[in-house]
Design an enzyme around this catalytic site. Sequence first.
Site, PDB file in Angstrom:
ATOM      1  N   GLU A  89      44.591  36.532  25.430  1.00 60.79           N
ATOM      2  CA  GLU A  89      43.611  37.426  24.818  1.00 60.79           C
ATOM      3  C   GLU A  89      43.669  38.823  25.404  1.00 60.79           C
ATOM      4  O   GLU A  89      44.289  39.055  26.441  1.00 60.79           O
ATOM      5  CB  GLU A  89      42.218  36.850  25.008  1.00 60.79           C
ATOM      6  CG  GLU A  89      41.820  36.723  26.463  1.00 60.79           C
ATOM      7  CD  GLU A  89      40.394  36.202  26.636  1.00 60.79           C
ATOM      8  OE1 GLU A  89      40.075  35.148  26.064  1.00 60.79           O
ATOM      9  OE2 GLU A  89      39.633  36.865  27.345  1.00 60.79           O
ATOM     10  N   CYS A 102      43.237  46.524  27.181  1.00 62.37           N
ATOM     11  CA  CYS A 102      43.239  45.657  28.347  1.00 62.37           C
ATOM     12  C   CYS A 102      44.205  44.510  28.049  1.00 62.37           C
ATOM     13  O   CYS A 102      44.041  43.809  27.048  1.00 62.37           O
ATOM     14  CB  CYS A 102      41.816  45.144  28.562  1.00 62.37           C
ATOM     15  SG  CYS A 102      41.689  43.865  29.810  1.00 62.37           S
ATOM     16  N   CYS A 109      45.384  31.489  35.043  1.00 60.04           N
ATOM     17  CA  CYS A 109      45.427  32.187  36.341  1.00 60.04           C
ATOM     18  C   CYS A 109      45.257  31.124  37.424  1.00 60.04           C
ATOM     19  O   CYS A 109      44.588  30.118  37.218  1.00 60.04           O
ATOM     20  CB  CYS A 109      44.266  33.181  36.414  1.00 60.04           C
ATOM     21  SG  CYS A 109      44.214  34.147  37.931  1.00 60.04           S
ATOM     22  N   CYS A 113      38.824  32.234  40.869  1.00 63.92           N
ATOM     23  CA  CYS A 113      37.558  32.920  41.188  1.00 63.92           C
ATOM     24  C   CYS A 113      36.408  32.203  40.472  1.00 63.92           C
ATOM     25  O   CYS A 113      36.527  31.839  39.299  1.00 63.92           O
ATOM     26  CB  CYS A 113      37.624  34.386  40.763  1.00 63.92           C
ATOM     27  SG  CYS A 113      38.913  35.306  41.609  1.00 63.92           S
ATOM     28  N   CYS A 116      34.952  33.581  37.065  1.00 61.68           N
ATOM     29  CA  CYS A 116      35.895  34.026  36.039  1.00 61.68           C
ATOM     30  C   CYS A 116      36.336  32.859  35.154  1.00 61.68           C
ATOM     31  O   CYS A 116      36.634  31.777  35.654  1.00 61.68           O
ATOM     32  CB  CYS A 116      37.103  34.655  36.721  1.00 61.68           C
ATOM     33  SG  CYS A 116      38.319  35.289  35.571  1.00 61.68           S
ATOM     34  N   GLY A 161      44.796  36.606  34.161  1.00 62.23           N
ATOM     35  CA  GLY A 161      45.925  36.531  35.079  1.00 62.23           C
ATOM     36  C   GLY A 161      45.812  37.488  36.243  1.00 62.23           C
ATOM     37  O   GLY A 161      45.015  38.426  36.229  1.00 62.23           O
ATOM     38  N   SER A 193      44.601  45.901  38.070  1.00 62.63           N
ATOM     39  CA  SER A 193      43.508  45.271  38.802  1.00 62.63           C
ATOM     40  C   SER A 193      44.004  44.004  39.490  1.00 62.63           C
ATOM     41  O   SER A 193      44.649  43.156  38.881  1.00 62.63           O
ATOM     42  CB  SER A 193      42.385  44.931  37.815  1.00 62.63           C
ATOM     43  OG  SER A 193      41.306  44.348  38.493  1.00 62.63           O
ATOM     44  N   SER A 216      39.602  43.959  43.122  1.00 63.79           N
ATOM     45  CA  SER A 216      38.382  43.192  42.877  1.00 63.79           C
ATOM     46  C   SER A 216      37.844  42.693  44.212  1.00 63.79           C
ATOM     47  O   SER A 216      38.294  41.679  44.733  1.00 63.79           O
ATOM     48  CB  SER A 216      38.696  42.003  41.956  1.00 63.79           C
ATOM     49  OG  SER A 216      39.170  42.494  40.734  1.00 63.79           O
ATOM     50  N   HIS A 218      34.230  42.397  45.230  1.00 59.12           N
ATOM     51  CA  HIS A 218      33.131  41.485  44.890  1.00 59.12           C
ATOM     52  C   HIS A 218      32.317  40.941  46.063  1.00 59.12           C
ATOM     53  O   HIS A 218      31.447  40.089  45.875  1.00 59.12           O
ATOM     54  CB  HIS A 218      33.617  40.291  44.057  1.00 59.12           C
ATOM     55  CG  HIS A 218      34.335  40.687  42.801  1.00 59.12           C
ATOM     56  ND1 HIS A 218      34.029  41.812  42.082  1.00 59.12           N
ATOM     57  CD2 HIS A 218      35.338  40.083  42.105  1.00 59.12           C
ATOM     58  CE1 HIS A 218      34.821  41.891  41.026  1.00 59.12           C
ATOM     59  NE2 HIS A 218      35.624  40.865  41.016  1.00 59.12           N
ATOM     60  N   ASN A 292      29.172  39.183  33.750  1.00 53.11           N
ATOM     61  CA  ASN A 292      29.029  38.532  32.454  1.00 53.11           C
ATOM     62  C   ASN A 292      28.879  37.047  32.733  1.00 53.11           C
ATOM     63  O   ASN A 292      29.765  36.454  33.359  1.00 53.11           O
ATOM     64  CB  ASN A 292      30.315  38.709  31.625  1.00 53.11           C
ATOM     65  CG  ASN A 292      30.217  39.854  30.649  1.00 53.11           C
ATOM     66  OD1 ASN A 292      29.136  40.230  30.197  1.00 53.11           O
ATOM     67  ND2 ASN A 292      31.360  40.408  30.316  1.00 53.11           N
ATOM     68  N   CYS A 335      36.846  38.338  31.036  1.00 49.85           N
ATOM     69  CA  CYS A 335      38.118  37.644  31.214  1.00 49.85           C
ATOM     70  C   CYS A 335      38.135  36.188  30.776  1.00 49.85           C
ATOM     71  O   CYS A 335      37.395  35.376  31.321  1.00 49.85           O
ATOM     72  CB  CYS A 335      38.470  37.619  32.693  1.00 49.85           C
ATOM     73  SG  CYS A 335      39.096  39.141  33.266  1.00 49.85           S
TER      74      CYS A 335
HETATM   75  N1  SAH Z   1      43.197  39.086  38.537  1.00 45.94           N
HETATM   76  C1  SAH Z   1      42.881  40.456  38.467  1.00 45.94           C
HETATM   77  C2  SAH Z   1      42.690  41.006  37.078  1.00 45.94           C
HETATM   78  C3  SAH Z   1      41.895  40.214  36.080  1.00 45.94           C
HETATM   79  S1  SAH Z   1      40.182  40.213  36.157  1.00 45.94           S
HETATM   80  C4  SAH Z   1      41.694  40.783  39.353  1.00 45.94           C
HETATM   81  O1  SAH Z   1      41.186  39.884  39.999  1.00 45.94           O
HETATM   82  O2  SAH Z   1      41.321  41.937  39.456  1.00 45.94           O
HETATM   83  C5  SAH Z   1      39.594  41.803  35.776  1.00 45.94           C
HETATM   84  C6  SAH Z   1      38.239  42.063  36.412  1.00 45.94           C
HETATM   85  O3  SAH Z   1      37.178  41.351  35.737  1.00 45.94           O
HETATM   86  C7  SAH Z   1      38.192  41.624  37.848  1.00 45.94           C
HETATM   87  O4  SAH Z   1      37.537  42.573  38.635  1.00 45.94           O
HETATM   88  C8  SAH Z   1      37.383  40.339  37.760  1.00 45.94           C
HETATM   89  O5  SAH Z   1      36.869  39.997  38.980  1.00 45.94           O
HETATM   90  C9  SAH Z   1      36.383  40.704  36.687  1.00 45.94           C
HETATM   91  N2  SAH Z   1      35.673  39.558  36.096  1.00 45.94           N
HETATM   92  C10 SAH Z   1      36.136  38.322  35.844  1.00 45.94           C
HETATM   93  N3  SAH Z   1      35.166  37.547  35.321  1.00 45.94           N
HETATM   94  C11 SAH Z   1      34.076  38.327  35.218  1.00 45.94           C
HETATM   95  C12 SAH Z   1      32.746  38.092  34.765  1.00 45.94           C
HETATM   96  N4  SAH Z   1      32.379  36.913  34.317  1.00 45.94           N
HETATM   97  N5  SAH Z   1      31.888  39.134  34.808  1.00 45.94           N
HETATM   98  C13 SAH Z   1      32.271  40.357  35.272  1.00 45.94           C
HETATM   99  N6  SAH Z   1      33.485  40.605  35.721  1.00 45.94           N
HETATM  100  C14 SAH Z   1      34.394  39.616  35.702  1.00 45.94           C
END
Ligand code: SAH
Length: 348
Positions: A89, A102, A109, A113, A116, A161, A193, A216, A218, A292, A335
């Site tokens: 996607e 994007c 992946c 996390c 995610c 990913g 990212s 990322s 967090h 989200n 994501c």
């Molecule tokens: N693997 C990479 C890129 C993909 S995720 C990374 O970790 O950066 C892109 C961004 O969206 C990352 O910062 C990730 O932590 C964030 N993300 C994933 N799920 C999310 C969610 N449910 N709400 C907000 N951000 C989210």
Amino acid sequence: MKKSLLGLSYEEIEKVVLDLKQQKFRAKQIFEFVYAGYQIDEMTSLSKELREKLAETYISNPVKILKKLVSKDKTTKFLYELQDGNIIEGVLMNYKYGNTICVSTQVGCRMGCKFCASGLNGLLRNLEASEILGQVLAVNRELGGTMSERKICNIVLMGSGEPLDNYEQVTKFLKLVNEKYCLNISERNISLSTCGLPEKIKKLADDGFSVTLTISLHASNDETRKKIMPIANSFCLKEIIDSAKYYFKKTGRRVVFEYAMIKGENDSFECAQELKQILKGFPTHINLIPLNTVAERGLVGTEKKQVYAFQKKLESLGMSATVRRTMGEDIEGACGQLRNKFLNGNNV
Ligand code: SAH
């Protein structure tokens, strides 16, 4: 799987043409069709015979748009199908300064996390460079763009990913994007990212890339990060921030840290103080993302009011921080959300 014409240089397409015992000038036609995002059967100025011959061995764009969902705010989510039937996607965001796409870099992946949706079923496979590029060209074409008139000006590698876990194909993609004939998008307009793989971050700088690096983060301490990101068991915050400093020193590009705000986990003022401590003396920017909610994950986003209070707190500590606008919430914008819904047999 068939070989993609997308990703080949002019000389390589010329070789394909000559191997098929065709006249050399056909290469220019095919090349332009390929980089305009056409499929072989749509290259109607070629003879049917040549199209059939080409299609025996090759595919033009290995990415096909399967579904398109437009949100109230015009954010568009795409589901794509790959040659082997895998589904990925992507999102198209419409900003004042132009269209940003994007893209995904893997099917699934393996980072796992906790917040995610991309990693819910683990990693299925890496994407090829042509499959990353194919997403951009498929959407460019969908928007009415051509080879010379592109409708996309920014690319963010923030889809499903972990880009640095697919280093070879992702850097091949970055080189292609830069080519005049391909997208001619400068590295300044590309963001990568990552969840923070220190050795790969340093390698990216050593290999001469200078895309905007987005990490990322967090969490403001290792203990919290371990609870939400399994990769934190392999690398501590200090190692990640040191590699970001290395990247900054080599490229001169300011590194951005992403910070998804999770209720009760990382959103206290104490966390803001900790962020100040760990990033002290490093010119950077923090992007606060209201989480989200992903139903399968059971983590809740911090309330908007607290997100803004947290931002003010960071600013009062002398840090640069903004709250990222949430886009496409009504179309499963985060994501991996849409792909999962689709794979679980729900109508999207
Ligand atoms: N693997 C990479 C890129 C993909 S995720 C990374 O970790 O950066 C892109 C961004 O969206 C990352 O910062 C990730 O932590 C964030 N993300 C994933 N799920 C999310 C969610 N449910 N709400 C907000 N951000 C989210």
